[in-house]
Write a protein that holds these residues in place. Structure first.
Motif, PDB file in Angstrom:
ATOM      1  N   SER A 179       0.846  -1.183   0.000  1.00  0.00           N
ATOM      2  CA  SER A 179       0.000   0.000   0.000  1.00  0.00           C
ATOM      3  C   SER A 179       0.883   1.234   0.000  1.00  0.00           C
ATOM      4  O   SER A 179       1.851   1.314   0.754  1.00  0.00           O
ATOM      5  CB  SER A 179      -0.920   0.007   1.222  1.00  0.00           C
ATOM      6  N   SER A 180       0.546   2.195  -0.857  1.00  0.00           N
ATOM      7  CA  SER A 180       1.338   3.420  -0.934  1.00  0.00           C
ATOM      8  C   SER A 180       1.210   4.250   0.334  1.00  0.00           C
ATOM      9  O   SER A 180       2.025   5.142   0.577  1.00  0.00           O
ATOM     10  CB  SER A 180       0.888   4.256  -2.136  1.00  0.00           C
ATOM     11  N   ALA A 181       0.188   3.950   1.140  1.00  0.00           N
ATOM     12  CA  ALA A 181       0.006   4.702   2.387  1.00  0.00           C
ATOM     13  C   ALA A 181       0.997   4.270   3.459  1.00  0.00           C
ATOM     14  O   ALA A 181       1.203   4.984   4.445  1.00  0.00           O
ATOM     15  CB  ALA A 181      -1.425   4.526   2.898  1.00  0.00           C
ATOM     16  N   THR A 182       1.608   3.097   3.288  1.00  0.00           N
ATOM     17  CA  THR A 182       2.589   2.602   4.257  1.00  0.00           C
ATOM     18  C   THR A 182       3.961   3.203   3.961  1.00  0.00           C
ATOM     19  O   THR A 182       4.542   2.963   2.902  1.00  0.00           O
ATOM     20  CB  THR A 182       2.672   1.064   4.210  1.00  0.00           C
ATOM     21  N   ILE A 183       4.470   3.997   4.880  1.00  0.00           N
ATOM     22  CA  ILE A 183       5.754   4.685   4.690  1.00  0.00           C
ATOM     23  C   ILE A 183       6.759   4.166   5.708  1.00  0.00           C
ATOM     24  O   ILE A 183       6.489   4.152   6.910  1.00  0.00           O
ATOM     25  CB  ILE A 183       5.585   6.212   4.834  1.00  0.00           C
ATOM     26  N   ALA A 431       5.940  19.999  -7.525  1.00  0.00           N
ATOM     27  CA  ALA A 431       5.617  18.837  -6.703  1.00  0.00           C
ATOM     28  C   ALA A 431       4.145  18.853  -6.307  1.00  0.00           C
ATOM     29  O   ALA A 431       3.490  19.898  -6.304  1.00  0.00           O
ATOM     30  CB  ALA A 431       6.492  18.800  -5.449  1.00  0.00           C
ATOM     31  N   LEU A 432       3.641  17.650  -5.973  1.00  0.00           N
ATOM     32  CA  LEU A 432       2.268  17.478  -5.493  1.00  0.00           C
ATOM     33  C   LEU A 432       2.272  17.328  -3.980  1.00  0.00           C
ATOM     34  O   LEU A 432       3.184  16.716  -3.408  1.00  0.00           O
ATOM     35  CB  LEU A 432       1.635  16.244  -6.138  1.00  0.00           C
ATOM     36  N   TYR A 433       1.232  17.857  -3.345  1.00  0.00           N
ATOM     37  CA  TYR A 433       1.087  17.772  -1.895  1.00  0.00           C
ATOM     38  C   TYR A 433      -0.274  17.176  -1.552  1.00  0.00           C
ATOM     39  O   TYR A 433      -1.203  17.182  -2.368  1.00  0.00           O
ATOM     40  CB  TYR A 433       1.248  19.158  -1.256  1.00  0.00           C
ATOM     41  N   GLU A 434      -0.367  16.640  -0.328  1.00  0.00           N
ATOM     42  CA  GLU A 434      -1.567  15.919   0.067  1.00  0.00           C
ATOM     43  C   GLU A 434      -2.734  16.834   0.421  1.00  0.00           C
ATOM     44  O   GLU A 434      -3.893  16.415   0.359  1.00  0.00           O
ATOM     45  CB  GLU A 434      -1.251  15.000   1.258  1.00  0.00           C
ATOM     46  N   SER A 435      -2.471  18.071   0.841  1.00  0.00           N
ATOM     47  CA  SER A 435      -3.548  18.968   1.252  1.00  0.00           C
ATOM     48  C   SER A 435      -3.149  20.410   0.966  1.00  0.00           C
ATOM     49  O   SER A 435      -2.031  20.700   0.533  1.00  0.00           O
ATOM     50  CB  SER A 435      -3.855  18.795   2.737  1.00  0.00           C
ATOM     51  N   ASP A 436      -4.101  21.344   1.251  1.00  0.00           N
ATOM     52  CA  ASP A 436      -3.832  22.756   0.995  1.00  0.00           C
ATOM     53  C   ASP A 436      -2.903  23.389   2.028  1.00  0.00           C
ATOM     54  O   ASP A 436      -2.582  24.571   1.928  1.00  0.00           O
ATOM     55  CB  ASP A 436      -5.144  23.535   0.922  1.00  0.00           C
ATOM     56  N   SER A 437      -2.457  22.615   3.015  1.00  0.00           N
ATOM     57  CA  SER A 437      -1.436  23.122   3.937  1.00  0.00           C
ATOM     58  C   SER A 437      -0.044  23.068   3.320  1.00  0.00           C
ATOM     59  O   SER A 437       0.885  23.707   3.809  1.00  0.00           O
ATOM     60  CB  SER A 437      -1.448  22.323   5.244  1.00  0.00           C
ATOM     61  N   PHE A 438       0.117  22.276   2.250  1.00  0.00           N
ATOM     62  CA  PHE A 438       1.384  22.126   1.529  1.00  0.00           C
ATOM     63  C   PHE A 438       2.525  21.745   2.479  1.00  0.00           C
ATOM     64  O   PHE A 438       3.646  22.245   2.372  1.00  0.00           O
ATOM     65  CB  PHE A 438       1.735  23.409   0.759  1.00  0.00           C
ATOM     66  N   GLU A 439       2.222  20.809   3.387  1.00  0.00           N
ATOM     67  CA  GLU A 439       3.231  20.345   4.334  1.00  0.00           C
ATOM     68  C   GLU A 439       3.724  18.947   3.985  1.00  0.00           C
ATOM     69  O   GLU A 439       4.909  18.667   4.108  1.00  0.00           O
ATOM     70  CB  GLU A 439       2.656  20.350   5.751  1.00  0.00           C
ATOM     71  N   ASN A 440       2.803  18.061   3.574  1.00  0.00           N
ATOM     72  CA  ASN A 440       3.157  16.670   3.302  1.00  0.00           C
ATOM     73  C   ASN A 440       3.344  16.467   1.804  1.00  0.00           C
ATOM     74  O   ASN A 440       2.375  16.449   1.034  1.00  0.00           O
ATOM     75  CB  ASN A 440       2.079  15.725   3.839  1.00  0.00           C
ATOM     76  N   LEU A 441       4.599  16.312   1.393  1.00  0.00           N
ATOM     77  CA  LEU A 441       4.933  16.117  -0.011  1.00  0.00           C
ATOM     78  C   LEU A 441       4.563  14.703  -0.440  1.00  0.00           C
ATOM     79  O   LEU A 441       4.794  13.730   0.280  1.00  0.00           O
ATOM     80  CB  LEU A 441       6.432  16.352  -0.218  1.00  0.00           C
ATOM     81  N   VAL A 442       3.966  14.567  -1.623  1.00  0.00           N
ATOM     82  CA  VAL A 442       3.660  13.253  -2.185  1.00  0.00           C
ATOM     83  C   VAL A 442       4.955  12.649  -2.722  1.00  0.00           C
ATOM     84  O   VAL A 442       5.568  13.195  -3.647  1.00  0.00           O
ATOM     85  CB  VAL A 442       2.605  13.365  -3.297  1.00  0.00           C
ATOM     86  N   GLN A 443       5.365  11.527  -2.148  1.00  0.00           N
ATOM     87  CA  GLN A 443       6.639  10.919  -2.515  1.00  0.00           C
ATOM     88  C   GLN A 443       6.501   9.922  -3.659  1.00  0.00           C
ATOM     89  O   GLN A 443       7.434   9.702  -4.422  1.00  0.00           O
ATOM     90  CB  GLN A 443       7.252  10.205  -1.302  1.00  0.00           C
ATOM     91  N   GLU A 444       5.327   9.272  -3.773  1.00  0.00           N
ATOM     92  CA  GLU A 444       5.190   8.195  -4.741  1.00  0.00           C
ATOM     93  C   GLU A 444       5.114   8.729  -6.165  1.00  0.00           C
ATOM     94  O   GLU A 444       4.595   9.815  -6.417  1.00  0.00           O
ATOM     95  CB  GLU A 444       3.939   7.373  -4.443  1.00  0.00           C
TER      96      GLU A 444
END
Length: 640
Positions: A179-183, A431-444
């Motif tokens: 699962s891509s959610a598992t980091i 880069a893509l981010y998970e939310s509008d806070s632009f804190e969590n970078l999408v790594q996949e």
């Protein structure tokens, strides 16, 4: 071990004929039943013929080694296979589980015929439950990398085709669902400094199972990378099939393979350029402490005296070590405007000068910005009134203009000035981010999303100059990475062209916007984004960046002086049933189901014919026994 299953063409037909022969022998022993047996014999011959034809069609439609890796083992989340293949094989396997997870498959050892071309002998991997799905990639004996592929959903198919030459072929395959959610913490990353260190997750404790970590090392242009493993302990294997490290001579996992490592050791490897990629892959058993490594940069160009290069955040001055002794100087005699900023010394002397530190002077003239610093040689005087050393200064200037940077350097040596100039570019990223806070970078990558899911995009200028600002002028989407037709504009001239698009206000070195995911008609579910980024001085209120959305570009609007392009992708849609329903697509029928439909109709017809004959035979038999019974019941009396 994967077993090659063979399908005898007339095996079932032969068994049926043996049964019919037995019935025929019994019928000859009982002449009264001859008529019934004859009918059975005729219709049985017809049924056997149909069955033989069906078996023949089924055998010809399947590969000799087709098997399912799911099937009876749906509970398995991972599996290792050793495939022993012969010549002239065409084998297909399908991996599938009834859950919403992707598949990663690793071909860690491939031994195919080295004399065959990749067209005649290869491994193909498809995204989906059949070979009609999108091709994820192809591997053969000539590939200089460890093939690794990932599915977009819970099914994957791979096909192996071999040539006519007799050769002992062997392929080791390991796959698992993930699962891509598992980091996994500390599993991969980007390393940009001229030197650094990294290690496997949990080091020096045992590394995690089912880990796939990728480190991208990128140093300054003009350098190569020397990688040293200070500690290495992985599962030992002659061919490094199980747990291994793959080191690539370039920026990706498809670059040339420098070495595939396992077991114990302290190897040293060197790249041929400024990029190197390191991969750690582990399976589900025998975890050891992993590795610890460090890297340094080695300047690869010949420098007779000095050289200068400029980036968006710093200037870089390279001074040859052989240049200083001729002037009776050493690296300890060098200093910038700020003496606390010291050079890095390797096989050359390098000053990495930030554009807003170390005494760098910034100057704005019109729409042009220049950055200047000075390297001076501090001598150790013989006395307060005389010197026997040349007075030397190196003045370095970077002028930023349009979509490039212009470097100027001149050296004053007893009133002699030497000039040099080269070109460079701004360092930007998208880069893509998970939310509008632009804190969590999408790594996949690729990034799998749902149709109509909100996506958050950020363009970043990598510089330490606080007065610069980023503006998104144009952002365009395409189903291909070369941005050939068709394309779709999300942003044009700073204005949103898509109804779901929203551009965020200017925010320093970041340009931000959001939109909802979509797909291109009649194309694969992949989307690439390309944005034109404008870079302006925030203090200039007349700059293009401060004009915002301009529906039509006017000539009297002051133009920007710096621009660059950034690309991101692919973004792919999740291929689940709900997404198919939402997008208006019909569910796909598996290839096996389609191919079995005509066979099922023929089986049904044969069964109906056979059942009808059984009924006829039964009626005939009943009629025969009724006649016999009536004859015994109404016997004529003899008259004497």
């Amino acid at each position: 071990m994967a077993k090659l299953t063979r399908f005898p063409r007339y095996q079932e037909a032969y068994k049926s004929l043996r049964i019919i022969r037995s019935l025929r022998v019994r019928a000859l022993r009982h002449p009264a039943k001859m008529e019934i047996t004859g009918r059975l014999f005729i219709w049985a011959i017809l049924a056997v013929s149909c069955g033989a034809q069906l078996n023949s069609t089924e055998a010809e439609g399947k590969s000799r080694c087709t098997a399912s890796l799911g099937g009876a083992n749906l509970g398995e989340t991972h599996k290792a296979l050793v495939l022993q293949l012969s010549e002239n094989e065409n084998c297909t396997w399908t991996i599938e589980r009834p859950e919403n997870r992707s598949i990663r498959i690793i071909f860690s050892y491939i031994k195919l015929d080295p004399g065959s071309s990749c067209e005649t002998e290869n491994i193909k991997v498809f995204d989906g439950s059949s070979t009609s799905g999108p091709l994820l990639g192809k591997a053969c004996s000539r590939n200089d990398f460890v093939p690794v592929f990932e599915s977009s959903s819970n099914s994957m198919t791979f096909q192996i085709v071999t040539g006519l030459k007799k050769f002992p072929r062997s392929v080791f395959i390991f796959y698992y669902f993930f699962s891509s959610a598992t980091i996994i913490p500390n599993c991969g990353g980007d390393l940009r400094a001229l030197e650094g260190s990294f290690s496997s997750p949990n080091y020096p404790k045992p590394h995690p199972e089912l880990a796939y970590c990728v480190w991208h090392i990128q140093v300054e242009k003009g350098y190569k990378i020397q990688l040293k493993f200070t500690d290495l302990l992985l599962e030992m294997d002659e061919n490094c099939k199980f747990d291994f490290i793959a080191v690539y001579d370039g920026p990706s996992t498809t670059a040339g393979l420098l070495k595939q490592l396992c077991g114990r050791g302290k190897p040293t490897l060197e790249s041929s350029s400024d990029a190197m990629t390191v991969v750690l892959s582990t399976d589900y058993a025998n975890s050891y402490k992993g590795f610890s490594a460090s890297y340094t940069s080695i300047y690869i160009h010949d420098v007779n005296t000095t050289s200068l290069s400029c980036a968006s955040d710093k200037m870089r001055v390279i001074i040859s070590k052989s240049y200083l002794p001729a002037l009776n100087y050493s690296e300890s005699n060098l200093q910038l405007n700020d003496p606390t900023c010291r050079p890095n010394v390797s096989n050359v002397i390098e000053f990495s000068i930030p554009l807003h530190e170390c005494g760098t002077v910034k100057k704005i003239e019109g729409h042009a910005i220049s950055y200047t610093n000075r390297i001076t040689f501090i001598e150790s005087p013989v006395s307060a009134v005389i010197t026997r050393q040349k007075l030397l200064q190196i003045v370095v200037t970077c002028e930023m203009e349009y979509n490039s940077t212009v470097e100027i350097m001149y050296i004053t040596e007893d009133d002699i000035i030497q000039n040099q100039s080269v070109l460079g570019k701004y360092n930007t990223s998208l880069a893509l981010y998970e939310s509008d806070s632009f804190e969590n970078l999408v790594q996949e990558s690729p990034y799998y999303v749902d149709l109509n899911q909100t996506l958050f995009v950020q363009a970043t200028l990598h510089t330490l100059d606080p007065s610069l600002v980023v503006f998104l002028d144009t952002c365009r989407a395409s189903p291909t990475s070369d941005f050939a037709s068709p394309t779709y504009d999300l942003i044009s001239n700073g204005c949103c062209r898509d109804e779901t698009c929203k551009v965020y206000p200017l925010f320093g070195h970041h340009g931000r916007f959001q939109f909802n995911a979509f797909k291109f008609l009649k194309h694969l579910n992949s989307v690439y984004l390309k944005c034109k980024i404008l870079i302006c001085d925030n203090n200039d209120q007349t700059s293009r960046c401060n004009q915002g959305c301009v529906p039509r570009r006017k000539r009297d609007i002051p133009s920007y002086k710096w621009k660059t392009d950034s690309v991101i992708g692919p973004i792919r849609l999740k291929r689940d049933r709900s997404a198919s329903r939402d997008s208006g697509f019909l569910p796909q029928i598996h290839e096996a189901e389609i191919s079995n439909q005509p066979l099922s109709r023929l089986y049904l017809f044969s069964f109906m014919v056979l059942a009808l004959n059984v009924v006829i035979v039964a009626i005939t038999t009943v009629k025969h026994f009724l006649n016999r019974w009536m004859e015994h019941r109404y016997q004529k009396l003899q008259v004497y």
